[in-house]
Design an enzyme around this catalytic site. Structure first.
Site, PDB file in Angstrom:
ATOM      1  N   SER A  74       0.838  -1.183   0.000  1.00  0.00           N
ATOM      2  CA  SER A  74       0.000   0.000   0.000  1.00  0.00           C
ATOM      3  C   SER A  74       0.893   1.261   0.000  1.00  0.00           C
ATOM      4  O   SER A  74       1.815   1.342  -0.807  1.00  0.00           O
ATOM      5  CB  SER A  74      -0.939  -0.036   1.211  1.00  0.00           C
ATOM      6  OG  SER A  74      -2.092   0.721   0.977  1.00  0.00           O
ATOM      7  N   ASP A 326      -8.062  -5.901  -6.030  1.00  0.00           N
ATOM      8  CA  ASP A 326      -7.737  -4.740  -5.199  1.00  0.00           C
ATOM      9  C   ASP A 326      -7.988  -3.435  -5.952  1.00  0.00           C
ATOM     10  O   ASP A 326      -7.385  -3.205  -6.991  1.00  0.00           O
ATOM     11  CB  ASP A 326      -6.265  -4.825  -4.796  1.00  0.00           C
ATOM     12  CG  ASP A 326      -5.833  -3.658  -3.922  1.00  0.00           C
ATOM     13  OD1 ASP A 326      -6.719  -3.022  -3.303  1.00  0.00           O
ATOM     14  OD2 ASP A 326      -4.620  -3.389  -3.846  1.00  0.00           O
ATOM     15  N   HIS A 351      -5.827  -6.708  -1.445  1.00  0.00           N
ATOM     16  CA  HIS A 351      -4.760  -5.761  -1.078  1.00  0.00           C
ATOM     17  C   HIS A 351      -3.553  -6.499  -0.482  1.00  0.00           C
ATOM     18  O   HIS A 351      -3.679  -7.177   0.523  1.00  0.00           O
ATOM     19  CB  HIS A 351      -5.332  -4.752  -0.080  1.00  0.00           C
ATOM     20  CG  HIS A 351      -4.629  -3.430  -0.075  1.00  0.00           C
ATOM     21  ND1 HIS A 351      -4.243  -2.782  -1.224  1.00  0.00           N
ATOM     22  CD2 HIS A 351      -4.231  -2.633   0.951  1.00  0.00           C
ATOM     23  CE1 HIS A 351      -3.654  -1.630  -0.905  1.00  0.00           C
ATOM     24  NE2 HIS A 351      -3.630  -1.525   0.411  1.00  0.00           N
TER      25      HIS A 351
END
Length: 388
Positions: A74, A326, A351
């Site tokens: 991320s 994602d 994710h």
């Protein structure tokens, strides 16, 4: 990461980002005003990591000549990639998982993110995304009267009841964020990254959302069942709190300031290619909000200036991995750029699934991705040792 560290005989170091957790440069004053917050930037964080790595090399026995690999998911994945770009003498390579380094400026369309969320729901059950798309009007109808607001408050078992139309907007935003979070954590096994959830949680949620043609109240009772699975899978919540979407403290305050300065990621919806209410990207509104909160204004093109946007082919040894489920893959690097800046796409991945521990329920695509990632890492380490 734990498994790989063992395989590579590596030491795993988790560095805390400045202004998050306990790393507050001005203690309790850190968030008091923009003068104290001025040092919360990705560039400063990268410099911290570079200095930390040098420090560890001088203080840990045997670490002096050890090659270092940056790993993150991320925003952490963005930092990992950027660390390799800006400090190639400090890290020999980077694994950037689910890192949306292109979700800036006009590098990618602002609507792709929400169309991926919608696709996850569309594929997980008949009538599911359509039910969610129809729920917004149902909420609009009901929130136009006091009795309707009361009904919504009790149906959704809200901790604080809705009092006006503005509260109804908060309810809709909260629901939208819930659907987005479910897309991010749509893992193949029970997990609790944002909330404790069953395996393939969107499929479970969609079991409540099969009939988009129901009347407003019946439809919204089903929507409640669906969000209740996200917020109350453990069965312990007596009411649902709209101010809470992720249980763990992910450092919301710091991130909000960053989104108001350099992490400006355009997102939008059109209600046609996605299941959300239409909402254009509004930089002016963001700017006013940021000025009201922090006394700062966003710089939408700064990240492109400082990290190069799509022009990154002069760098090397970076793996960008993205999950097909994602929404953040919308701003990710999903095709190879050179022979050493490579993309790995995991169709059944949400994710940063590849960074999670191995699990017997892992799909083949993530097993293959991890094997490939390890293969690249071994090459980097080998080459670094050889050069040394």
């Amino acid at each position: 990461m734990w498994d790989v560290a063992e395989e590579l005989n590596a030491m795993l170091v988790f560095a805390e980002h400045r202004y998050y957790g306990e790393s507050l440069p001005f203690g309790n004053e850190s968030f008091s005003d923009s003068k104290h917050l001025n040092y919360l930037t990705s560039e400063q964080a990268l410099a911290d990591f570079a200095v930390l790595i040098e420090y560890l090399k001088t203080t840990i026995a045997g670490a002096r000549d050890s090659p270092v690999i940056a790993i993150g998911g991320s925003y952490g994945g963005m930092l990992a990639a950027w660390l390799r770009m800006k400090y190639p003498h400090v890290v020999v390579g980077a694994l950037a998982a689910s890192a949306p380094i292109w979700q800036f400026g006009d590098l990618v369309p602002c609507g792709t993110y929400f169309s991926i969320v919608t696709n996850d729901f569309r594929k997980s059950g008949t009538g599911c995304s359509e039910s969610i798309r129809n729920s917004w009007n149902a909420i609009n109808h009901l929130s136009s009267t006091d009795a309707g607001l009361q009904w919504l408050s009790s149906t959704f078992r809200l901790c604080s009841p809705l009092k006006n139309l503005q509260d109804a907007v908060v309810l809709k935003n909260w629901l939208s964020e819930t659907w987005v979070n479910l897309a991010m954590v749509n893992y193949p096994y029970a997990a609790d990254f944002l909330q404790p959830l069953p395996a393939w949680p969107i499929q479970e949620v969609c079991k409540f959302l099969k009939d988009p043609s129901l009347s407003d109240k019946l439809l919204l009772q089903n929507v409640f069942q669906a969000v209740n699975l996200y917020y109350n899978y453990s069965g312990e919540a007596s009411c649902l709190d709209m101010s809470e979407t992720a249980t763990k403290n992910l450092g919301q305050l710091g991130w909000y300031y960053q989104a108001c300065t350099e992490m400006v990621m355009p997102l939008c919806t059109d209600g046609v290619n996605d299941m959300f209410e239409p909402q254009k990207w509004d930089l002016d509104a963001l700017s006013e909000e940021c000025y009201r909160l922090w006394g700062v204004r966003p710089r939408p093109s700064w990240i492109l200036s400082v990290y190069g946007g799509k022009n990154i082919s002069s760098h090397s040894n970076i793996i960008f991995s993205n999950g097909g489920l994602d929404p953040w893959s919308a701003g990710g690097v999903t095709q190879n750029i050179t022979s050493s800046i490579v993309a790995i796409v995991i169709p059944e991945g949400a994710h940063h699934l590849d960074l999670r521990s191995r699990n017997s329920l892992d799909p083949k695509s993530v097993q293959r991705a991890r094997a490939l990632e390890i293969c690249y890492m071994k090459q980097w380490v080998e080459k670094a040792r050889h050069n040394h």
